[in-house]
Design a protein around this motif. Structure first.
Motif, PDB file in Angstrom:
ATOM      1  N   ARG A 143       0.837  -1.190   0.000  1.00  0.00           N
ATOM      2  CA  ARG A 143       0.000   0.000   0.000  1.00  0.00           C
ATOM      3  C   ARG A 143       0.874   1.242   0.000  1.00  0.00           C
ATOM      4  O   ARG A 143       2.047   1.186   0.337  1.00  0.00           O
ATOM      5  CB  ARG A 143      -0.942  -0.027   1.203  1.00  0.00           C
TER       6      ARG A 143
ATOM      7  N   ILE B 278      -1.147   5.424   4.083  1.00  0.00           N
ATOM      8  CA  ILE B 278      -2.268   4.963   4.894  1.00  0.00           C
ATOM      9  C   ILE B 278      -2.508   5.960   6.018  1.00  0.00           C
ATOM     10  O   ILE B 278      -1.570   6.451   6.641  1.00  0.00           O
ATOM     11  CB  ILE B 278      -2.051   3.536   5.462  1.00  0.00           C
TER      12      ILE B 278
ATOM     13  N   TYR C 294      -4.269   0.419   8.386  1.00  0.00           N
ATOM     14  CA  TYR C 294      -5.360  -0.054   7.547  1.00  0.00           C
ATOM     15  C   TYR C 294      -6.074  -1.286   8.104  1.00  0.00           C
ATOM     16  O   TYR C 294      -5.479  -2.308   8.364  1.00  0.00           O
ATOM     17  CB  TYR C 294      -4.798  -0.353   6.161  1.00  0.00           C
TER      18      TYR C 294
ATOM     19  N   TRP D 165      -3.260  -0.604  -5.899  1.00  0.00           N
ATOM     20  CA  TRP D 165      -3.864  -0.214  -4.633  1.00  0.00           C
ATOM     21  C   TRP D 165      -4.253   1.258  -4.711  1.00  0.00           C
ATOM     22  O   TRP D 165      -3.733   2.014  -5.528  1.00  0.00           O
ATOM     23  CB  TRP D 165      -2.890  -0.431  -3.482  1.00  0.00           C
TER      24      TRP D 165
ATOM     25  N   ASN E 202      -5.138   4.648   1.570  1.00  0.00           N
ATOM     26  CA  ASN E 202      -5.948   3.689   2.307  1.00  0.00           C
ATOM     27  C   ASN E 202      -6.307   4.306   3.658  1.00  0.00           C
ATOM     28  O   ASN E 202      -5.428   4.802   4.366  1.00  0.00           O
ATOM     29  CB  ASN E 202      -5.177   2.386   2.534  1.00  0.00           C
TER      30      ASN E 202
ATOM     31  N   SER F  23      -8.251   4.329   7.482  1.00  0.00           N
ATOM     32  CA  SER F  23      -8.835   3.699   8.656  1.00  0.00           C
ATOM     33  C   SER F  23      -9.109   4.850   9.612  1.00  0.00           C
ATOM     34  O   SER F  23      -8.316   5.142  10.508  1.00  0.00           O
ATOM     35  CB  SER F  23      -7.863   2.681   9.261  1.00  0.00           C
TER      36      SER F  23
ATOM     37  N   SER G 132      -9.694   4.177  -0.681  1.00  0.00           N
ATOM     38  CA  SER G 132     -10.375   3.011  -0.142  1.00  0.00           C
ATOM     39  C   SER G 132     -10.154   2.983   1.360  1.00  0.00           C
ATOM     40  O   SER G 132      -9.142   3.488   1.856  1.00  0.00           O
ATOM     41  CB  SER G 132      -9.827   1.724  -0.774  1.00  0.00           C
ATOM     42  N   GLY G 133     -11.092   2.391   2.074  1.00  0.00           N
ATOM     43  CA  GLY G 133     -10.875   2.346   3.514  1.00  0.00           C
ATOM     44  C   GLY G 133     -11.873   1.510   4.268  1.00  0.00           C
ATOM     45  O   GLY G 133     -13.001   1.315   3.840  1.00  0.00           O
TER      46      GLY G 133
ATOM     47  N   TRP H 273     -13.930   5.772  -5.084  1.00  0.00           N
ATOM     48  CA  TRP H 273     -13.775   5.404  -3.670  1.00  0.00           C
ATOM     49  C   TRP H 273     -14.502   4.100  -3.395  1.00  0.00           C
ATOM     50  O   TRP H 273     -15.443   3.721  -4.087  1.00  0.00           O
ATOM     51  CB  TRP H 273     -14.273   6.497  -2.725  1.00  0.00           C
TER      52      TRP H 273
END
Length: 674
Positions: free
Chosen positions: A174, A177, A181, A311, A315, A317, A338-339, A359
């Protein structure tokens, strides 16, 4: 100044009162040195604490990395070559900063070479010292993963001027982040059962559980359930929340409990000491426990990646995190963002550039606000069939994603299976413009949409919105559009303008029911429709087995509702134990069986209820693509008559244990447009 001199303490400095020793001059005025290296070698033997020195640059004079430094004798501080610089005589020079520092002041050159360690070090210093990190103009190039932790503030000089650039070394890693993640997904339940608590009872925002006194004020927790959410396609609800009260038998949460979690569990996230399991190591060698990023704010920054990187550019979180005036993805990129989770996170006036997805918000994603987005397809490969450009992944529980203003330009012509937007349940879309040659908007249960303009090309402009509404929108068909402007489910559709690209009205500019077989008229002459179920999706960390079998997915449809040439697609990922096998059943009859070695198995394929020579217009054929990439087809005389199909099911059999650990499943019935 002679940079090669080791001791310049006896140097004379010209002042208005004549030449003076260096230490005397520094007591009364500020002088300069060229670089941080010169500052390190500046003798401080005769200098008083608090004396100031101006540094012209970090590596070279004028590179923007200099600034004013003061001589300090503080103990307990470590030199980091950003805020604190080692001086002579066991003293430190401290940068005079106003609550922030720049990447130039962190020694990041931004010259196109990979600077992973310098970039990560700057972020870590900002995190540790509670300072804002400002990205100077230019590309901050890295070849490995960059970690942005919780409670971090990063600003830039503009989304296109200051940016992270992923010049990746390994296409499987990735890039940037925010948070570590996917922490809530499996890490803590798998390795730390002591942080997992069974829910005994739920009252409003109170969770009753054994071990309530283990929790602390401010704890971030995940709540997971196993009951279907009302009349939606969410079969495993989840939510991020925070603890505001601790009592002997229950904890009090800041936000109300949104769904039915009885029989579920609570998980303590963001715990400081989790010695077992995967610990993430950043480019500086620092170890991070997996956590959700809370209270992070990023403004005027870009996130880009080079061609071939599959990827996302970022990413996530995140919980209570804000992105403002940021750019995600690039002409060379694949997926912009993305997440899991992306919870109570805001995107304000952000740009999303993609070749596959703008997304995807997945596990634990909810209550996220997207205001004024600019979304456009960049150069690159077209999306894979069935993709969503903007995707609230309901199979993993995503819900309440709210979009206000902005636009999406899919740049077409797109693959016919591409849907521009999947809303997620209980979501809202307001004053949003979409231009696509594929599908338009799929509205999940209880979602609402108004004031939008949707230009579409394949299958539908708007569909779904069961128990919700899509009112006051303009639905425009492309020149070669096929399908219907609106596909009616159980929602409300009022005051929508249906027209073609040239202003005329054609046969596709109509409202059509999902299931025309179930139409009837009430006493007032109003036509109503019983909608055919469209899809089943679920995600679970564990499913209990009975007699060695587990049903992982089942789509029920009314008898007679599947028309000739209808298609049902499915996709699943399962951790398959030894000697177990996957069965695909229609009406309880196994039509296909797949054996596979132990490990993670991914399947996707389609069931076609087809007509044709020798098939008597009634049999289905199965085309299955496995992880090997092979397709398998049933013989012509195998299958179930399409008019009689009422249940499509995927099952795992031959289990030796009492549970199937992890699975994801989606079964979707495509619309019959005939």
């Amino acid at each position: 100044m002679d940079r090669q001199s080791a001791d310049i303490s006896h140097a004379k400095v010209r002042t208005v009162t004549g030449p003076q020793p260096l230490h005397a001059a520094l007591d009364t005025r500020v002088i300069s040195v060229d670089t941080l290296e010169c500052l390190r070698r500046l003798s401080s033997i005769h200098l008083k604490t608090g004396v100031k020195v101006w540094v012209d640059g970090y590596h070279t004079p004028g590179d923007g990395g200099g600034g004013l430094f003061s001589l300090v004798t503080e103990t307990g501080e470590q030199a980091d070559d950003i805020i604190y610089v080692t001086g002579t005589g066991q003293k430190l020079w401290r940068r005079d900063q106003q609550g922030f520092f720049t990447s130039a002041q962190a020694g990041i050159r931004r010259d196109g070479t990979r600077e992973d360690k310098a970039i990560q070090k700057a972020i870590n210093v900002a995190f540790d010292r509670k300072l804002r990190f400002h990205l100077s103009p230019g590309a901050h190039t890295h070849g490995s993963m960059i970690v942005i932790p919780h409670d971090t503030v990063i600003t830039g000089s503009g989304m296109h001027e200051s940016f992270f650039y992923n010049d990746y070394l390994d296409s499987g890693q990735r890039g940037v982040i925010v948070g570590t993640y996917g922490p809530a997904n499996s890490y803590i339940p798998a390795y730390h059962p002591e942080h997992v608590y069974a829910l005994l009872r739920i009252t409003e925002n109170r969770l009753y559980l054994n071990g309530a006194l283990d929790f602390k004020l401010g704890d971030i927790i995940g709540i997971e359930g196993n009951r279907r959410v009302r009349d939606t396609n969410l079969y495993s609800p989840n939510q991020i929340n925070e603890v505001v009260g601790v009592n002997k038998d229950h904890i009090v949460l800041k936000y109300s409990i949104d769904d039915d979690y009885h029989g579920g569990r609570a998980i303590r996230l963001n715990q400081p000491k989790l010695p077992k399991g995967n610990t993430l190591v950043d480019a500086t060698g620092r170890k991070w426990n997996l956590h959700v990023s809370v209270n992070t704010r990023i403004t005027d920054v870009g996130f880009r990646q080079k061609a071939g990187f599959r990827w996302p550019a970022v990413n996530l979180s995140t919980y209570k995190t804000v992105f403002e005036n940021c750019s995600f993805g690039s002409e060379e990129g694949y997926t912009a963002v993305s997440g899991n989770p992306v919870a109570r996170t805001s995107f304000n006036n952000c740009e999303f550039l993609y070749s596959r997805n703008a997304w995807e918000f997945a596990y634990y994603s909810h209550d996220t606000e997207i205001t004024g987005p600019s979304i456009s397809r960049s150069k690159g490969a077209p999306p894979e069939p069935g993709d969503y450009v903007c995707h609230a992944n309901t199979s993993e529980g995503a819900k309440r994603i709210h979009i206000t203003g902005g636009h999406l330009n899919d740049g077409g012509p797109s693959d016919s299976g591409t849907t521009a937007l999947q809303t997620g349940p209980e979501s809202s879309v307001r004053n949003f413009t979409i231009n696509t040659f594929g599908r338009g908007v799929w509205g999940d249960a209880f979602a609402t949409m108004s004031g939008c303009t949707i230009t579409w090309g394949q299958e539908f402009g708007i569909a779904g919105f069961s128990h919700g509404y899509a009112n006051g929108n303009v639905i425009v068909s492309q020149e070669e559009a096929k399908g219907a402007s609106i596909i009616v489910d159980k929602g409300e559709f009022h005051a929508n303008v249906l027209r073609s690209f040239d202003g005329s009205k054609r046969s596709v500019d109509v409202l059509r029911a999902v299931n025309r077989h179930q139409a009837h008229t009430d006493e007032d002459g109003n036509k109503t429709f019983k909608s055919t179920p469209i899809f089943y999706s679920a995600y679970s960390n564990s499913l209990d087995a009975m007699d060695g079998q587990v049903v992982i997915g089942s789509l029920e449809v009314p008898v007679g509702s599947i028309a000739n040439d209808s298609i049902v697609i499915f996709e699943t990922m399962i951790e398959l134990p030894t000697q177990a096998k996957i069965l695909l059943l229609i009406n309880g009859t196994t039509i296909h069986e797949l054996d596979h070695d132990e490990g993670t198995v991914g399947l996707n394929g389609k069931i076609i209820f087809a007509s044709g020579n020798g098939m008597d217009d009634k049999y289905c054929r199965l085309f299955m693509s496995t992880t090997t990439g092979l397709y398998q087809a049933l013989s012509l005389d195998t299958g179930i008559a399409w008019a009689q199909a009422e249940n499509i099911e995927l099952k795992v059999a031959g289990l030796q244990k009492q549970a199937l650990r992890r699975h994801y499943i989606r079964i979707e019935r495509r619309f019959d447009m005939g």
